[in-house]
Design an enzyme around this catalytic site. Structure first.
Site, PDB file in Angstrom:
ATOM      1  N   CYS A 143       0.839  -1.198   0.000  1.00 25.83           N
ATOM      2  CA  CYS A 143       0.000   0.000   0.000  1.00 25.83           C
ATOM      3  C   CYS A 143       0.872   1.247   0.000  1.00 25.83           C
ATOM      4  O   CYS A 143       2.096   1.169   0.097  1.00 25.83           O
ATOM      5  CB  CYS A 143      -0.952   0.008   1.197  1.00 25.83           C
ATOM      6  SG  CYS A 143      -0.112   0.194   2.779  1.00 25.83           S
ATOM      7  N   CYS A 162       3.541   1.897   2.648  1.00 25.75           N
ATOM      8  CA  CYS A 162       4.819   1.182   2.498  1.00 25.75           C
ATOM      9  C   CYS A 162       5.836   2.075   1.796  1.00 25.75           C
ATOM     10  O   CYS A 162       7.026   2.075   2.139  1.00 25.75           O
ATOM     11  CB  CYS A 162       4.630  -0.092   1.674  1.00 25.75           C
ATOM     12  SG  CYS A 162       3.448  -1.270   2.352  1.00 25.75           S
ATOM     13  N   ASP A 181      12.328  25.116 -33.226  1.00 33.00           N
ATOM     14  CA  ASP A 181      13.513  25.477 -33.995  1.00 33.00           C
ATOM     15  C   ASP A 181      13.193  25.226 -35.470  1.00 33.00           C
ATOM     16  O   ASP A 181      12.421  24.323 -35.786  1.00 33.00           O
ATOM     17  CB  ASP A 181      14.697  24.614 -33.544  1.00 33.00           C
ATOM     18  CG  ASP A 181      15.915  24.804 -34.416  1.00 33.00           C
ATOM     19  OD1 ASP A 181      16.339  25.956 -34.582  1.00 33.00           O
ATOM     20  OD2 ASP A 181      16.427  23.799 -34.947  1.00 33.00           O
ATOM     21  N   ASP A 220      16.683  20.078 -32.433  1.00 34.36           N
ATOM     22  CA  ASP A 220      17.432  18.866 -32.753  1.00 34.36           C
ATOM     23  C   ASP A 220      18.948  19.048 -32.789  1.00 34.36           C
ATOM     24  O   ASP A 220      19.690  18.074 -32.865  1.00 34.36           O
ATOM     25  CB  ASP A 220      16.985  18.306 -34.109  1.00 34.36           C
ATOM     26  CG  ASP A 220      17.564  19.112 -35.273  1.00 34.36           C
ATOM     27  OD1 ASP A 220      17.691  20.346 -35.134  1.00 34.36           O
ATOM     28  OD2 ASP A 220      17.899  18.510 -36.304  1.00 34.36           O
ATOM     29  N   ASP A 234      20.832  23.728 -29.874  1.00 31.66           N
ATOM     30  CA  ASP A 234      19.509  23.752 -29.246  1.00 31.66           C
ATOM     31  C   ASP A 234      19.551  23.292 -27.794  1.00 31.66           C
ATOM     32  O   ASP A 234      18.587  23.474 -27.057  1.00 31.66           O
ATOM     33  CB  ASP A 234      18.528  22.842 -30.014  1.00 31.66           C
ATOM     34  CG  ASP A 234      18.215  23.379 -31.401  1.00 31.66           C
ATOM     35  OD1 ASP A 234      18.262  24.606 -31.569  1.00 31.66           O
ATOM     36  OD2 ASP A 234      17.932  22.572 -32.301  1.00 31.66           O
TER      37      ASP A 234
END
Length: 756
Positions: free
Chosen positions: A3, A6, A425, A624, A628
């Site tokens: 539960c 825990c 971009d 990419d 960036d």
């Protein structure tokens, strides 16, 4: 763990180990991720801390635990299934004997006449005792030590509740004189049926939890178990984990490629759809890279292993998904705070319920007090609270991985849902990232292939990207490129050369004017190209104007659709580019972008993100390239194109495995669906406990005479956890807002940097 309490208990124990900076424990994945000061913490210390908290820990090795976990889950399911069947087989006769008299007319009289009331009670006692200390022993093994440590959990609640019902029944049966007159009732059916129902709930919960991790299983299943490697000139079959960097691996038609590498001999076509999303197989010849887990289609080839084990692309993808699934969202902090005191509070409410009914309840007060206190203990299971968030994250991030969206950081699931602006971009994100010949319009007396062949021949002498694009276009058209002589470049104007005895001039409009040529015949085309953000070039052959040419980094075919989908989600779209404003505005107009940040130097993208974040807007940035990376880190959510650089990917929160921008709206839509799912789960978990604990305590009895049976409380408790898991599993059927398969993405493997 059983539960939410825990989770908090183990986290507290781990954080107490000297040198541990942070510990995150996940109920759904059953894993702990610990961040510590280097060389200060031993694994044995962490294991000891977990053991002290009353649990057992198993070390995991990245990329090699899937089979072990699957086997452990299967063993747990078998054990639970046996316990459920045994408990049900023993509880059914008790239930039939106790409740049959109320349900079937005359049954009670027949049973009493055949067995006798005392014998019937003895039988119920024996059966209930076997259930209590047979299948129910698991609750004592964990619940009692937790109770003695002053840190009760769900097992403690079940052990206390069922022990109270069973113990009261034993006293009522064998020591009646110890109880007030009229209170000597037995509740063997309650203790036995409660244990059976709770075990049934745990069995269903364990089975559904196994299903939430199926995305990882499918990813692991992509890799073969063995590889055929050349050793001492002989091909031998070895286990995948024995392949070493530098080994020469053989692959036959139809087989999966075991690890990453480079082809050294042979050729074939390979299905790389699991990486790029591209359904068309990619040709592989000597020198080409291959990725482990992809499927060889036609030919046979050998390749040299370059990445093995946890360094392969597939292993890194699995690592990203596992880390995202184990992450804690900010919303989880509220749940953790509540569950940290929830079980002790429930025990206090149960004790108060017992006292109130004992003092103020109607006769037999002791019976009412016991039944209602047991009902409170049983119904107040915090399992649903603990499972509400992590199960949705597991299923959501797993479904995302199947769609080609990798959440490197699970928190991005929540942040992305709140995005107001998607900043893109331009180069390599909106566009293909490499120049292509987009326009070649010839004058009346010339043929296209003739001019293209002559221009391409001249451009072979130049290393400029524009020249490379023209040469590539000629090669794609199958044109023969002839030898060039008398090549001469004039800075600011263009180039001139002779090809097969013909004079060819290529350059800007000023070169044509210098040659005395009238370019007004192409005025309309030049204006159109300018509006599209393209800079036109002109070609002249033997002193005659031959063509107008444009080379540009073309917009990906899927970009306009992706931007429209983002608009449909109610988002603003911005473009950040180093291009001049006129070119940027032209591109923005073509694809429907709302805001343009142009003429930005590579180091200015971070400032651009900060400006877009004005007015408390949440900004997600998609990029990419290496330049960036700072912007990806600065944005509230950084989304890297998987076909980009390792640096960009490592700086991102989310990785798109292909270059298809349509996965951006898909990722956002999935984020929104996952957060909705989490809120539904949390609402159910909290509302369930808020409403039913008072009912179990008897709050409705003074007004309506209604009490909640402990048996019904057990059933309701089991249903709550199963409901939360079932609701989370609905995310497996999530359908992308747009079907993105990266058809426009560059071919080849994706280089994914490992997450921190």
């Amino acid at each position: 763990m059983t539960c939410a309490s825990c989770v908090g208990r183990i986290e507290k124990a781990l954080k107490a180990v000297p040198g541990v900076a942070a510990a995150d424990v996940n109920l759904a994945t059953e894993k702990a991720v610990i961040r510590s000061v280097a060389d200060m913490v031993e694994l044995a210390d962490l294991e000891a801390a977990v053991r002290t908290a009353g649990y057992e820990a198993q070390r995991t090795i990245q990329g090699s635990t899937a089979d072990t976990q699957t086997e452990a889950r299967a063993t747990e399911l078998r054990n639970l299934r046996f316990s459920v069947l045994l408990a049900a087989a023993l509880s059914l006769p008790i239930f039939a004997l106790e409740m049959g008299a109320y349900l079937v007319p005359g049954l009670g009289t027949w049973v009493h006449g055949t067995l006798g009331e005392r014998n019937m009670l003895y039988l119920m006692f024996v059966l209930a005792t076997v259930v209590q200390f047979g299948p129910g022993l698991r609750f004592y093994k964990k619940g009692v030590p937790a109770l003695l440590r002053g840190a009760p959990d769900m097992n403690s609640l079940v052990a206390l509740g069922t022990s109270a019902a069973w113990g009261f029944s034993v006293v009522a049966m064998f020591a009646t004189g110890l109880l007030p007159e009229g209170t000597a009732n037995v509740y063997f059916e309650a203790s036995a049926v409660i244990i059976t129902l709770i075990l049934l709930g745990r069995y269903m919960e364990a089975r559904n939890k196994g299903r939430t991790g199926e995305a990882i299983k499918r990813l692991v299943g992509l890799a073969p178990k063995t590889a055929r490697v050349l050793r001492d000139g002989q091909a031998v079959e070895i286990a995948l984990d024995q392949v070493q960097v530098g080994d020469q691996v053989q692959v036959r038609p139809g087989e999966k490629i075991p690890v990453d590498g480079a082809v050294v001999e042979g050729s074939s076509f390979v299905d790389e759809s699991m990486i790029s999303g591209e359904p068309v197989p990619v040709q592989k010849v000597a020198g080409a890279e291959v990725v482990g887990g992809t499927i060889n289609k036609t030919g046979a080839f050998s390749f040299r292993a370059t990445k093995v084990g946890s360094d392969t692309v597939l292993a890194q993808i699995i690592q990203m998904v596992e880390q995202a699934q184990g992450a804690k969202l900010p919303i989880q902090a509220l749940v953790d705070k509540v569950t940290s005191w929830f079980v002790p509070a429930v025990m206090a409410i149960a004790a108060l319920t017992f006292l109130v009914w004992l003092v103020f309840g109607p006769a037999p007060a002791l019976t009412f007090a016991l039944v209602n206190a047991v009902a409170v203990l049983i119904i107040a299971c915090p399992c649903a609270m603990g499972l509400a968030t992590p199960t949705s994250i597991m299923v959501g991030t797993g479904r995302a991985a199947e769609m080609g969206v990798l959440f490197r950081k699970g928190e991005a699931l929540q942040t992305l849902r709140d995005a107001d602006v998607i900043a893109l971009d331009k180069t390599g994100t909106l566009t293909k990232g490499r120049p292509e010949l987009t326009d070649l319009i010839v004058a009346e007396s010339f043929e296209r292939n003739e001019v293209l062949g002559l221009v391409a021949a001249v451009e072979t002498r130049s290393e400029h990207p524009i020249a490379e694009a023209i040469v590539e276009a000629a090669e794609c058209a199958g044109l023969e490129v002839h030898a060039v002589s008398d090549f001469e470049a004039t800075p600011g104007f263009g180039v001139e050369a002779r090809v097969d005895g013909r004079t060819v001039d290529i350059g800007a409009d000023r070169l044509m004017k210098k040659l005395g040529l009238d370019i007004s015949v192409f005025a309309a085309e030049a204006e159109r190209l300018g509006d599209e953000g393209k800079s036109p070039l002109y070609a002249a052959v033997d002193g005659k104007l031959a063509a107008i040419i444009a080379v540009a980094d073309p917009i990906r075919p899927t970009t306009p659709k992706a931007i429209k989908a983002l608009h449909d989600l109610g988002l603003k779209v911005a473009m950040i580019t180093g291009d001049n404003r006129r070119t940027a505005e032209a591109i923005a107009k073509r694809v429907g972008i709302d805001e343009v940040v142009a003429e930005v130097l590579p180091d200015g993208k971070v400032d651009a993100i900060k400006r877009l974040r004005a007015e408390d807007r949440t900004v997600a940035f998609v990029g990419d390239g290496i330049n960036d990376a700072p912007a990806l880190a600065e944005a509230d959510v950084g989304i890297a194109i998987g076909t980009g650089t390792d640096v960009a990917i490592e700086s991102a929160d989310v990785v798109l495995m292909s270059g298809d921008l349509r996965n951006v709206p898909n990722a956002i839509a999935l984020s929104q669906a996952t957060m909705r799912n989490i809120k539904q789960n949390l609402f159910w978990a909290f509302a369930y406990n808020t409403v039913l604990i008072p009912v179990a305590a008897g709050a409705l009895y003074p007004l309506y005479g209604v009490l909640l049976s402990p048996v019904l409380a057990a059933a309701a408790m089991a249903i709550s956890s199963v409901f939360v898991l079932g609701n989370a599993l609905r995310l497996r059927s999530f359908r992308p807002t747009m079907e993105a398969n990266a058809r426009a993405a560059p071919q080849g493997p994706v280089h994914l940097a490992p997450a921190e």
